[in-house]
Enzyme design. Structure first.
Site, mmCIF file in Angstrom:
data_model
loop_
_atom_site.group_PDB
_atom_site.id
_atom_site.type_symbol
_atom_site.label_atom_id
_atom_site.label_comp_id
_atom_site.label_asym_id
_atom_site.label_seq_id
_atom_site.Cartn_x
_atom_site.Cartn_y
_atom_site.Cartn_z
ATOM 1 C CB THR A 209 -0.514 -0.157 0.590
ATOM 2 O OG1 THR A 209 -2.041 -0.992 1.176
ATOM 3 C CG2 THR A 209 -1.589 1.037 1.071
ATOM 4 C CD GLU B 127 -7.202 -4.386 -1.224
ATOM 5 O OE1 GLU B 127 -6.121 -4.396 -0.271
ATOM 6 O OE2 GLU B 127 -6.312 -3.890 -2.824
ATOM 7 C CB SER C 120 -6.077 -2.870 8.603
ATOM 8 O OG SER C 120 -6.129 -4.218 8.712
#
Ligand code: GLY
Length: 588
Positions: free
Chosen positions: A414, A451, A479
């Protein structure tokens, strides 16, 4: 697929090893180590190297690669809003940091509006295909697949949300002309950019997986060799995709030839095909949701609610710690870290049982953050040693709470973008394709996400349904914790990080360092991480290992490669960029 190979153009994408990117790397030491740092950002790099925040009067941007920061700075300097700048930053990140985020992924955006004082969030999370079932990540006997068996290939690919989010953010919150926001990314994709040390080392480390798919292999392993630091990498297929997006908006991505190529790539992935269809792409929508804000001392900590567990879990950790004097204890006291570690374990236990996409599963959000509930859980922290066992609590709720515990595997990945513009707007956006290089499938110059592996692979736990199980049209629990702290309604700190489920600890630590320990933004992001999610303590350095062991924790020393980007809004703007990665903070 043939069109895809032609579009990628093997020869055009081949990096020129002999032609190191000296002509695009700034002189005088900026970019030391092979990172391409435009000369204008030398001041930002010097501040980061010296461990100081960058200061500015008008606007500030902090993101994961200097070229992305430069693109955002160009937009802000020309009078664009933070949302305009974000589009330019994301377009460049998808090129220079393709392993972390891009058009094939999803993102969450938190926005404080300078004019109205309102705060809102945009959910551009990937979505499970309409043909996905709760057994998507199970073998024929119902056993959960091994993580990378699930990740690599088409099975893990959810409907991307990032292109739609860029346009939704621009439509609601931008003012610059849309097509121009892609100019820097298109130019860099066509002219080439210098492969950074981080990208080169991640390609080398993942070479076996990247080599499984021809388009991905030809881009990242030209002539069979992993890209090297300083190689000039061109991506004309990405430039072409961006041009289509710039000219026609997201419909060029969600329908037509690009959508057809995405679907063909996912459904045709050798050995591990997925179930994404053109209908999934055509019906994708960004969801505007209310921000989730929790009090912490004199601040409101605002972030992304479900399907992210970010704001609620950060909020629970801070709520559990509120009764304790962390400021008095200081950052070197093992007692402070016992409290933080066990508060985090309590919050993670609740997260594992209750957090999921609230459009599909009732989530007891109010109960989890209610002051009485937090007080009862916080009282568990009043001993001297590590709690021997942790179980989820029973927050007040008007639904049954008989859920199973989640078993999803979340590895670090990310990217995070923080921006404050000249109009008093603040933007915090965490953006992802999930695992490094996502599904490893590449189409039209960008990588597709994995994902869906953020869902629980198991659908039941001892007969009880797991909240975060796969369901068609559902968004996997995240998260990601893009966060804005406000005081008396005004934004004072903008932050977030990559890192899978570690994100929650990185963000909570940085807030505590800034609020309780009075650190500046650069000190706060750089402060060594001590992270506890499920019992063992992960430490970045050995300093507190012995006292934490004496309290009963199992302690592991490991890299904790956050990518925190934070901006403090005070009399001046101060920016901090994580020394663990290549990003910078820059402002004027
Ligand atoms: N895939 C990272 C996250 O959503 O938490």
């Amino acid at each position: 697929m043939r069109a895809l190979f032609l579009a990628l153009g093997i020869g055009l994408c081949t990096p020129v090893h002999a032609q190191q990117a000296a002509d695009t790397v700034a002189p005088e030491g900026a970019g030391a180590g092979g990172l391409q740092v435009p000369g204008l950002l030398a001041r930002a790099q010097a501040a980061k190297d010296a461990g100081r925040p960058v200061e500015a009067e008008n606007w500030m941007i902090a993101a994961a690669h200097p070229l992305a920061v430069e693109a955002g700075a160009t937009v802000l300097r020309a009078g664009g809003t933070a949302a305009d700048a974000m589009v330019a930053v994301q377009a460049v990140l998808g090129l220079v940091e393709p392993q972390s985020s891009g058009l094939g992924g999803g993102a969450f955006l938190v926005w404080h509006d300078g004019a109205s004082g309102e705060i809102t969030t945009l959910d551009g999370r990937e979505t499970a295909p309409l043909d996905a079932t709760p057994t998507l990540f199970q073998d024929a006997s119902g056993q959960p697949l091994e993580f990378f068996d699930a990740v690599v290939g088409g099975r893990s690919v959810g409907t991307p949300g990032t292109p739609a989010l860029l346009k939704a953010a621009h439509d609601r919150l931008g003012q610059a002309a849309w097509p121009g926001l892609f100019a820097d990314a298109i130019r860099l994709a066509e002219e080439g950019f210098a492969v950074s040390p981080r990208l080169a080392s991640l390609v080398a480390g993942d070479a076996d997986r990247l080599a499984r798919f021809p388009a991905t292999r030809d881009y990242f392993l030209p002539e069979g060799e992993p890209l090297a630091v300083g190689d000039r990498l061109r991506n004309p297929a990405y430039a072409e995709t961006l041009r289509a997006l710039a000219t026609h908006g997201p419909r060029a991505f969600y329908t037509g030839e690009i959508a057809a190529d995405i679907v063909a790539t996912v459904q045709g992935a050798p050995g591990n095909p997925g179930v994404l269809t053109e209908t999934d792409l055509a019906v994708y929508r960004v969801k505007e949701r209310p921000a989730l804000c929790v009090p912490y001392h004199s601040y409101e900590v605002c972030g992304m609610g479900p399907p992210s567990s970010g704001a609620s879990t950060v909020g629970q950790i801070l709520g559990l710690l509120s009764p304790f004097d962390l400021a008095g204890l200081g950052s070197d006291d093992p007692e402070a870290w016992r409290l933080i570690g066990d508060a985090s374990r309590l919050a993670f236990a609740d997260r594992g049982r209750y957090l999921a996409d609230s459009d599909f599963v009732p989530v007891p959000l109010k109960g989890l953050l209610a002051s009485d509930y937090l007080k009862s859980r916080s009282d568990l922290l009043r001993g001297d040693d590590a709690l021997p066992e942790i179980a989820p609590g029973r927050p007040e709720f008007d639904h049954a709470l008989n859920r199973g515990d989640d078993q999803s595997i979340e590895l670090p990945s990310t990217s995070h973008i923080s921006i404050v513009d000249g109009y008093g707007n603040a933007l915090s956006m965490t953006t992802t394709i999930e695992n490094g290089f996502g599904s490893r499938l590449m189409v039209r110059g960008f990588l597709l996400n994995n994902e869906l592996t953020d869902f629980s692979f198991a659908s039941h736990d001892e007969g009880r349904l797991i909240a975060n199980r796969v369901e068609p049209g559902k968004r996997p629990r995240s998260s990601m914790a893009p966060t804005i702290l406000r005081r008396d309604g005004a934004p004072v700190l903008v932050l977030g990080s990559p890192g899978g489920s570690l994100i929650i600890g990185y963000v909570a630590k940085t807030i505590i360092a800034w609020v309780d320990w009075g650190m500046d933004v650069q000190e706060a992001v750089a402060l060594p991480h001590l992270i506890n999610r499920f019992g063992p303590y992960d430490l970045e350095e050995p300093r507190l290992a012995a006292p934490l062991r004496a309290m009963g924790y199992e302690v592991t020393l490991r890299d904790l490669t956050s990518g925190l980007h934070a901006i403090e809004i005070g009399e001046v703007l101060q920016g901090g960029a994580d020394p663990r990665r290549e990003g910078l903070a820059y402002g004027e």
